[in-house]
Design an enzyme around this catalytic site. Structure first.
Site, PDB file in Angstrom:
ATOM      1  N   SER A  70       0.842  -1.192   0.000  1.00 18.70           N
ATOM      2  CA  SER A  70       0.000   0.000   0.000  1.00 18.70           C
ATOM      3  C   SER A  70       0.881   1.248   0.000  1.00 18.70           C
ATOM      4  O   SER A  70       2.111   1.161   0.050  1.00 18.70           O
ATOM      5  CB  SER A  70      -0.883   0.008   1.253  1.00 18.70           C
ATOM      6  OG  SER A  70      -0.072   0.171   2.403  1.00 18.70           O
ATOM      7  N   MET A  71       0.241   2.379  -0.042  1.00 16.73           N
ATOM      8  CA  MET A  71       0.994   3.608   0.152  1.00 16.73           C
ATOM      9  C   MET A  71       1.528   3.636   1.587  1.00 16.73           C
ATOM     10  O   MET A  71       0.950   3.024   2.483  1.00 16.73           O
ATOM     11  CB  MET A  71       0.086   4.813  -0.101  1.00 16.73           C
ATOM     12  CG  MET A  71      -0.404   4.865  -1.544  1.00 16.73           C
ATOM     13  SD  MET A  71      -1.451   6.264  -1.869  1.00 16.73           S
ATOM     14  CE  MET A  71      -0.282   7.604  -1.660  1.00 16.73           C
TER      15      MET A  71
ATOM     16  N   LYS B   6       7.736   1.000   0.089  1.00 16.54           N
ATOM     17  CA  LYS B   6       8.132   0.326  -1.159  1.00 16.54           C
ATOM     18  C   LYS B   6       9.295   1.040  -1.838  1.00 16.54           C
ATOM     19  O   LYS B   6      10.254   0.417  -2.265  1.00 16.54           O
ATOM     20  CB  LYS B   6       6.970   0.307  -2.177  1.00 16.54           C
ATOM     21  CG  LYS B   6       5.723  -0.393  -1.742  1.00 16.54           C
ATOM     22  CD  LYS B   6       4.689  -0.373  -2.862  1.00 16.54           C
ATOM     23  CE  LYS B   6       4.292   1.021  -3.327  1.00 16.54           C
ATOM     24  NZ  LYS B   6       3.609   1.811  -2.290  1.00 16.54           N
TER      25      LYS B   6
ATOM     26  N   GLU C  18       6.780   2.982  -9.226  1.00 17.12           N
ATOM     27  CA  GLU C  18       5.383   3.257  -9.622  1.00 17.12           C
ATOM     28  C   GLU C  18       4.988   2.413 -10.839  1.00 17.12           C
ATOM     29  O   GLU C  18       4.356   2.898 -11.779  1.00 17.12           O
ATOM     30  CB  GLU C  18       5.191   4.751  -9.911  1.00 17.12           C
ATOM     31  CG  GLU C  18       5.565   5.673  -8.760  1.00 17.12           C
ATOM     32  CD  GLU C  18       4.564   5.676  -7.614  1.00 17.12           C
ATOM     33  OE1 GLU C  18       3.559   4.913  -7.652  1.00 17.12           O
ATOM     34  OE2 GLU C  18       4.790   6.452  -6.660  1.00 17.12           O
TER      35      GLU C  18
ATOM     36  N   GLN D 139       2.825   0.342 -11.375  1.00 20.03           N
ATOM     37  CA  GLN D 139       1.381   0.157 -11.664  1.00 20.03           C
ATOM     38  C   GLN D 139       0.877   1.123 -12.726  1.00 20.03           C
ATOM     39  O   GLN D 139      -0.171   0.913 -13.322  1.00 20.03           O
ATOM     40  CB  GLN D 139       0.544   0.295 -10.383  1.00 20.03           C
ATOM     41  CG  GLN D 139       0.345   1.705  -9.861  1.00 20.03           C
ATOM     42  CD  GLN D 139       1.511   2.208  -9.015  1.00 20.03           C
ATOM     43  OE1 GLN D 139       2.503   1.534  -8.828  1.00 20.03           O
ATOM     44  NE2 GLN D 139       1.363   3.417  -8.471  1.00 20.03           N
TER      45      GLN D 139
ATOM     46  N   CYS E  40      -5.890  -1.118   7.682  1.00 15.69           N
ATOM     47  CA  CYS E  40      -5.939  -2.578   7.681  1.00 15.69           C
ATOM     48  C   CYS E  40      -7.251  -3.037   7.039  1.00 15.69           C
ATOM     49  O   CYS E  40      -8.130  -2.231   6.729  1.00 15.69           O
ATOM     50  CB  CYS E  40      -5.819  -3.124   9.097  1.00 15.69           C
ATOM     51  SG  CYS E  40      -7.305  -2.847  10.075  1.00 15.69           S
TER      52      CYS E  40
ATOM     53  N   CYS F 272     -10.357  -1.841   9.068  1.00 18.37           N
ATOM     54  CA  CYS F 272     -10.644  -0.401   9.145  1.00 18.37           C
ATOM     55  C   CYS F 272     -10.834   0.258   7.776  1.00 18.37           C
ATOM     56  O   CYS F 272     -11.308   1.387   7.691  1.00 18.37           O
ATOM     57  CB  CYS F 272      -9.531   0.319   9.902  1.00 18.37           C
ATOM     58  SG  CYS F 272      -9.331  -0.252  11.609  1.00 18.37           S
TER      59      CYS F 272
HETATM   60 ZN    ZN Z   1      -7.081  -1.001  11.391  1.00 20.80          ZN
END
Ligand code: ZN
Length: 193
Positions: free
Chosen positions: A21-22, A26, A93, A95, A181, A184
């Site tokens: 993810s951001m 990475k 980047e 993607q 996550c 959330c």
């Molecule tokens: Zn969470």
């Protein structure tokens, strides 16, 4: 880490993918690997797609302000020519380079180069972001980087967009997204059906 394995097959190329993810680190991990190659006096070329113009147009820059000189490309095909003399090819980047990048990284690896790609594996809806899923399938080595959920502190794999834009590509700045996550993460309402 796993780099120890690499010296056993230095004559053939291979593909490494760093996804996540951001805010998962990475780009920092990509820069770390490329710097180690530079220290070993390997010829390194670094590319990123034109679409990512934030912060700096000629450097890969991570959120933690690590930077490394890079070449901007309009398409994945350009990398084949520009990377001809490189031993190690970094792509950030990834993607944003589309499905044609798959054939490009295969060709580079087949010609004996170490190819390291970093990119988002999910978009803001939590949907796999091609070509990264396909890259994972053809890569020799995969690193899935995790951020930390800003709501509960659990490992975070998703990028929560904090604006209402529905465009898949919305670059951005720290205040446009936050890592979340599975529990959330709130997918955009109109796309959850
Ligand atoms: Zn969470």
């Amino acid at each position: 880490m796993m780099e120890g394995q690499f010296r056993y097959h230095t004559r053939s190329g291979w593909i490494e993918v760093i996804c996540g993810s951001m805010f998962s680190g990475k780009t920092e991990e990509l820069i770390r690997r490329l710097r180690r190659a530079q220290i070993a006096k390997q010829k390194v070329e670094i590319f990123k797609p034109r679409i990512d113009t934030r912060f700096s147009s000629t450097h890969i820059v991570s959120h933690s302000d690590l930077a490394i000189p890079s070449t901007i490309v309009e398409s994945a095909q350009e990398i084949i020519l520009l990377a001809q003399d490189a031993e190690v090819v970094g792509i950030d980047e990834v993607q944003f380079l589309g499905m044609e990048v798959l054939a490009v990284v295969e060709e580079l690896a087949n010609s004996g180069k170490r190819v390291i790609c970093a990119g988002l594996d999910q978009d803001f809806r939590g949907v796999p972001f091609e070509p990264v899923p396909q890259l994972l399938a053809i890569a020799e080595y995969i690193t899935k980087a995790q951020a930390i959920c800003m709501v509960c502190g659990a490992p975070a794999l998703r990028s929560q967009r904090l604006s209402s834009s529905e465009s898949r590509i919305q670059l951005g700045a720290k205040d446009s997204y936050e890592p979340r996550c599975r529990h959330c993460f709130i997918p955009p309402k109109d796309l959850t059906k």
